[in-house]
Write a protein that holds these residues in place. Structure first.
Motif, PDB file in Angstrom:
ATOM      1  N   ARG A   3     -13.169 -32.384  29.757  1.00 60.98           N
ATOM      2  CA  ARG A   3     -11.913 -31.782  30.213  1.00 60.98           C
ATOM      3  C   ARG A   3     -12.084 -30.286  30.440  1.00 60.98           C
ATOM      4  NH1 ARG A   3      -9.717 -35.147  26.037  1.00 60.98           N
ATOM      5  NH2 ARG A   3      -9.623 -33.290  24.732  1.00 60.98           N
ATOM      6  N   VAL A   4     -12.869 -29.632  29.607  1.00 66.09           N
ATOM      7  CA  VAL A   4     -13.138 -28.205  29.765  1.00 66.09           C
ATOM      8  C   VAL A   4     -13.962 -27.963  31.024  1.00 66.09           C
ATOM      9  CG1 VAL A   4     -14.278 -26.199  28.742  1.00 66.09           C
ATOM     10  CG2 VAL A   4     -12.929 -27.720  27.306  1.00 66.09           C
ATOM     11  N   VAL A   5     -14.956 -28.792  31.255  1.00 69.63           N
ATOM     12  CA  VAL A   5     -15.783 -28.671  32.458  1.00 69.63           C
ATOM     13  C   VAL A   5     -14.924 -28.885  33.696  1.00 69.63           C
ATOM     14  CG1 VAL A   5     -17.668 -29.736  33.760  1.00 69.63           C
ATOM     15  CG2 VAL A   5     -17.922 -29.330  31.314  1.00 69.63           C
ATOM     16  N   SER A   8     -12.679 -25.862  34.281  1.00 71.60           N
ATOM     17  CA  SER A   8     -13.484 -24.743  34.772  1.00 71.60           C
ATOM     18  C   SER A   8     -13.849 -24.942  36.240  1.00 71.60           C
ATOM     19  CB  SER A   8     -14.747 -24.601  33.928  1.00 71.60           C
ATOM     20  OG  SER A   8     -15.548 -23.560  34.401  1.00 71.60           O
ATOM     21  N   ARG A   9     -14.198 -26.146  36.600  1.00 74.96           N
ATOM     22  CA  ARG A   9     -14.543 -26.462  37.984  1.00 74.96           C
ATOM     23  C   ARG A   9     -13.332 -26.289  38.900  1.00 74.96           C
ATOM     24  NH1 ARG A   9     -16.273 -31.879  37.728  1.00 74.96           N
ATOM     25  NH2 ARG A   9     -17.903 -31.106  36.365  1.00 74.96           N
ATOM     26  N   ASP A  10     -12.162 -26.717  38.446  1.00 73.81           N
ATOM     27  CA  ASP A  10     -10.939 -26.560  39.239  1.00 73.81           C
ATOM     28  C   ASP A  10     -10.600 -25.088  39.458  1.00 73.81           C
ATOM     29  OD1 ASP A  10     -10.656 -29.284  39.440  1.00 73.81           O
ATOM     30  OD2 ASP A  10      -9.183 -29.438  37.822  1.00 73.81           O
ATOM     31  N   GLU A  46      -1.630 -19.999  36.256  1.00 72.41           N
ATOM     32  CA  GLU A  46      -0.635 -20.735  35.485  1.00 72.41           C
ATOM     33  C   GLU A  46      -1.041 -22.180  35.235  1.00 72.41           C
ATOM     34  OE1 GLU A  46       2.999 -20.231  37.626  1.00 72.41           O
ATOM     35  OE2 GLU A  46       3.306 -18.197  36.861  1.00 72.41           O
ATOM     36  N   GLN A  47      -1.650 -22.821  36.204  1.00 73.97           N
ATOM     37  CA  GLN A  47      -1.982 -24.234  36.063  1.00 73.97           C
ATOM     38  C   GLN A  47      -3.312 -24.446  35.355  1.00 73.97           C
ATOM     39  OE1 GLN A  47      -1.937 -25.943  39.941  1.00 73.97           O
ATOM     40  NE2 GLN A  47       0.273 -25.805  40.166  1.00 73.97           N
ATOM     41  N   TYR A  48      -4.380 -23.926  35.933  1.00 70.76           N
ATOM     42  CA  TYR A  48      -5.712 -24.270  35.473  1.00 70.76           C
ATOM     43  C   TYR A  48      -6.185 -23.427  34.292  1.00 70.76           C
ATOM     44  CZ  TYR A  48      -5.694 -26.873  39.798  1.00 70.76           C
ATOM     45  OH  TYR A  48      -5.362 -27.744  40.801  1.00 70.76           O
ATOM     46  N   VAL A  49      -5.938 -22.136  34.339  1.00 70.08           N
ATOM     47  CA  VAL A  49      -6.361 -21.290  33.224  1.00 70.08           C
ATOM     48  C   VAL A  49      -5.551 -21.631  31.984  1.00 70.08           C
ATOM     49  CG1 VAL A  49      -6.597 -18.918  32.406  1.00 70.08           C
ATOM     50  CG2 VAL A  49      -7.190 -19.472  34.754  1.00 70.08           C
ATOM     51  N   ALA A  50      -4.276 -21.900  32.152  1.00 69.58           N
ATOM     52  CA  ALA A  50      -3.444 -22.297  31.020  1.00 69.58           C
ATOM     53  C   ALA A  50      -3.950 -23.605  30.405  1.00 69.58           C
ATOM     54  CB  ALA A  50      -1.998 -22.431  31.451  1.00 69.58           C
ATOM     55  N   ARG A  51      -4.374 -24.528  31.260  1.00 70.34           N
ATOM     56  CA  ARG A  51      -4.908 -25.800  30.754  1.00 70.34           C
ATOM     57  C   ARG A  51      -6.212 -25.572  29.997  1.00 70.34           C
ATOM     58  NH1 ARG A  51      -6.449 -30.609  34.793  1.00 70.34           N
ATOM     59  NH2 ARG A  51      -7.421 -28.819  35.740  1.00 70.34           N
ATOM     60  N   LEU A  52      -7.047 -24.677  30.512  1.00 68.65           N
ATOM     61  CA  LEU A  52      -8.303 -24.363  29.833  1.00 68.65           C
ATOM     62  C   LEU A  52      -8.040 -23.705  28.485  1.00 68.65           C
ATOM     63  CD1 LEU A  52     -11.399 -24.347  30.031  1.00 68.65           C
ATOM     64  CD2 LEU A  52     -11.228 -22.127  31.140  1.00 68.65           C
ATOM     65  N   LYS A  63     -19.440 -24.645  20.241  1.00 66.69           N
ATOM     66  CA  LYS A  63     -19.555 -26.050  20.635  1.00 66.69           C
ATOM     67  C   LYS A  63     -19.374 -26.233  22.149  1.00 66.69           C
ATOM     68  CE  LYS A  63     -17.246 -30.426  19.731  1.00 66.69           C
ATOM     69  NZ  LYS A  63     -16.116 -31.052  19.027  1.00 66.69           N
ATOM     70  N   LEU A  64     -18.504 -25.419  22.759  1.00 69.40           N
ATOM     71  CA  LEU A  64     -18.173 -25.589  24.178  1.00 69.40           C
ATOM     72  C   LEU A  64     -18.611 -24.412  25.028  1.00 69.40           C
ATOM     73  CD1 LEU A  64     -14.565 -26.973  23.687  1.00 69.40           C
ATOM     74  CD2 LEU A  64     -16.591 -28.268  24.332  1.00 69.40           C
ATOM     75  N   ARG A  65     -19.464 -23.564  24.553  1.00 67.27           N
ATOM     76  CA  ARG A  65     -19.802 -22.312  25.255  1.00 67.27           C
ATOM     77  C   ARG A  65     -20.454 -22.518  26.620  1.00 67.27           C
ATOM     78  NH1 ARG A  65     -23.915 -22.871  21.565  1.00 67.27           N
ATOM     79  NH2 ARG A  65     -26.012 -22.597  22.403  1.00 67.27           N
ATOM     80  N   ARG A  66     -21.119 -23.636  26.849  1.00 69.39           N
ATOM     81  CA  ARG A  66     -21.758 -23.880  28.147  1.00 69.39           C
ATOM     82  C   ARG A  66     -20.906 -24.739  29.071  1.00 69.39           C
ATOM     83  NH1 ARG A  66     -28.154 -24.762  27.119  1.00 69.39           N
ATOM     84  NH2 ARG A  66     -28.548 -22.676  26.339  1.00 69.39           N
ATOM     85  N   ALA A  67     -19.734 -25.155  28.615  1.00 65.49           N
ATOM     86  CA  ALA A  67     -18.864 -26.001  29.421  1.00 65.49           C
ATOM     87  C   ALA A  67     -18.081 -25.197  30.455  1.00 65.49           C
ATOM     88  CB  ALA A  67     -17.914 -26.784  28.535  1.00 65.49           C
ATOM     89  N   TYR A  68     -17.978 -23.882  30.261  1.00 69.31           N
ATOM     90  CA  TYR A  68     -17.243 -23.042  31.184  1.00 69.31           C
ATOM     91  C   TYR A  68     -17.931 -21.690  31.254  1.00 69.31           C
ATOM     92  CZ  TYR A  68     -15.343 -20.799  27.039  1.00 69.31           C
ATOM     93  OH  TYR A  68     -15.214 -20.133  25.863  1.00 69.31           O
ATOM     94  N   SER A  69     -17.577 -20.921  32.288  1.00 63.32           N
ATOM     95  CA  SER A  69     -18.123 -19.580  32.405  1.00 63.32           C
ATOM     96  C   SER A  69     -17.028 -18.639  32.887  1.00 63.32           C
ATOM     97  CB  SER A  69     -19.297 -19.566  33.390  1.00 63.32           C
ATOM     98  OG  SER A  69     -18.854 -19.937  34.674  1.00 63.32           O
ATOM     99  N   PRO A  70     -17.120 -17.372  32.524  1.00 59.84           N
ATOM    100  CA  PRO A  70     -16.073 -16.433  32.927  1.00 59.84           C
ATOM    101  C   PRO A  70     -16.123 -16.122  34.419  1.00 59.84           C
ATOM    102  CG  PRO A  70     -17.757 -15.336  31.591  1.00 59.84           C
ATOM    103  CD  PRO A  70     -18.108 -16.772  31.674  1.00 59.84           C
TER     104      PRO A  70
END
Length: 70
Positions: A3-5, A8-10, A46-52, A63-70
């Motif tokens: 879900r995090v990946v 982040s992709r969205d 509002e949609q995607y960053v809030a969900r992340l 645990k999730l540090r490689r699932a997303y990037s800034p």
């Protein structure tokens, strides 16, 4: 993690759409394109960053540090 990946992709996909939209503007429609781009980037936030943020709340960062990037 998936879900995090996905979130982040969205974020990346929709942010790139806004960037390309701004790159394609012409001299005639600058104000219109910039207003739409601002509205679109607020929607992404509002949609995607809030969900992340919801997904990452209360989890171990490492645990999730490689699932997303800034």
């Amino acid at each position: 993690r998936e879900r995090v990946v996905k979130a982040s992709r969205d974020i990346t996909i929709n942010s790139k759409k806004v960037i390309f939209q701004v790159h394609r503007m012409s001299k005639d429609d600058i104000e219109e394109v910039l207003k739409k781009a601002e509205k679109d980037i607020v929607a992404v936030t509002e949609q995607y960053v809030a969900r992340l943020i919801k997904e990452l709340a209360g989890t171990d960062f490492w645990k999730l540090r490689r699932a997303y990037s800034p």
